[in-house]
Design an enzyme around this catalytic site. Sequence first.
Site, PDB file in Angstrom:
ATOM      1  N   ASP A  41      19.253 -20.556  24.583  1.00  0.00           N
ATOM      2  CA  ASP A  41      18.833 -21.823  24.016  1.00  0.00           C
ATOM      3  C   ASP A  41      19.693 -23.001  24.004  1.00  0.00           C
ATOM      4  OD1 ASP A  41      15.829 -22.325  22.055  1.00  0.00           O
ATOM      5  OD2 ASP A  41      17.246 -23.920  22.009  1.00  0.00           O
ATOM      6  N   ASP A  67      21.159 -24.838  28.710  1.00  0.00           N
ATOM      7  CA  ASP A  67      20.505 -26.391  28.883  1.00  0.00           C
ATOM      8  C   ASP A  67      19.541 -25.822  30.153  1.00  0.00           C
ATOM      9  OD1 ASP A  67      18.966 -28.555  29.357  1.00  0.00           O
ATOM     10  OD2 ASP A  67      20.685 -29.848  28.628  1.00  0.00           O
ATOM     11  N   VAL A  68      18.289 -25.571  30.358  1.00  0.00           N
ATOM     12  CA  VAL A  68      17.575 -25.141  31.305  1.00  0.00           C
ATOM     13  C   VAL A  68      17.640 -26.237  32.380  1.00  0.00           C
ATOM     14  CG1 VAL A  68      16.203 -23.268  30.050  1.00  0.00           C
ATOM     15  CG2 VAL A  68      15.262 -25.640  30.445  1.00  0.00           C
ATOM     16  N   TYR A 159       2.912 -33.365  29.118  1.00  0.00           N
ATOM     17  CA  TYR A 159       2.691 -31.902  28.946  1.00  0.00           C
ATOM     18  C   TYR A 159       1.724 -31.094  29.504  1.00  0.00           C
ATOM     19  CZ  TYR A 159       2.873 -27.873  25.968  1.00  0.00           C
ATOM     20  OH  TYR A 159       2.983 -26.539  25.529  1.00  0.00           O
ATOM     21  N   LYS A 163       2.504 -28.037  32.359  1.00  0.00           N
ATOM     22  CA  LYS A 163       2.155 -26.704  32.278  1.00  0.00           C
ATOM     23  C   LYS A 163       1.227 -26.283  33.441  1.00  0.00           C
ATOM     24  CE  LYS A 163       4.512 -25.605  28.775  1.00  0.00           C
ATOM     25  NZ  LYS A 163       5.471 -24.871  28.803  1.00  0.00           N
ATOM     26  N   THR A 196       4.518 -23.013  15.952  1.00  0.00           N
ATOM     27  CA  THR A 196       5.767 -23.496  16.444  1.00  0.00           C
ATOM     28  C   THR A 196       6.292 -24.712  16.146  1.00  0.00           C
ATOM     29  OG1 THR A 196       5.200 -24.200  18.270  1.00  0.00           O
ATOM     30  CG2 THR A 196       5.412 -21.717  18.428  1.00  0.00           C
TER      31      THR A 196
END
Length: 259
Positions: A41, A67-68, A159, A163, A196
């Site tokens: 993360d 960091d992805v 978003y 996805k 979340t």
Amino acid sequence: MDGPWIDLSGQVAVITGAAAGIGQASAEAIARAGAAVILLDRDHVGVAAAAAALDKVGCKVVARTHDVTQENDWQALGDWIAAEWGRLDILVNSAGIARFDRVDASIFPTYHEVFAVNVEGTLRGMALALDHMRLVGRGAIVNVSSTASLKGNPAMASYGASKAAVSHFTRSAALETNRAGLDIRINAVLPGFTETGMAQQVYDQFDAKLGGREQTLQVFASGRPAQPAEIADLILFLVSDRASFISGSIYSIDRAQGA
């Protein structure tokens, strides 16, 4: 199969977005099933705390700030896994962000930010995992998509679109590995509204507009949100040998909200 229902002993797993939410819950479920788990993360304080909590109960865990969106981080991770572990059996791509936007000229900053994390981050994770998994011809990947990918969203257009891309890349990668004769299973889960940090963004945006928390939950969650552990249970199943004939599948987990 003899023994425990799910036993991941001897396997090595990477979980992105593991400092909180679905990523943290997935890391816990997989670690408790016996795997050595690498928690990633960009929140270095949060991921260290998540790993420390699991270490206290005897799980094999390591935390890394990651960091992805950064290719250098993935390269360093791949080199470290090869040197320290020599294998990678499981990847859960859970890192993700949401931003409020709509389709007009103002969308481009949020579009780039959301796609960098949700799509490019997922692709970079799959690329790294597949490099390792192809060496042994087997492995399991689960990508966290969303039921937001299944219909339009006038409040979070980027978003939902990001996805949808995650789901499509999941199917494409699963077909590639299957046709190559590899036992590398790649699936996606599509959570509905889940309790979340992302849910808190929705509460902050809509509670006052809709007349309170109860009304927000009726609109977004059919009365109650999912808990991260409820999503993690499905992820745990999909990365295990109990799901040995499942690949290229997209699972909504939203308690019939989209039915």
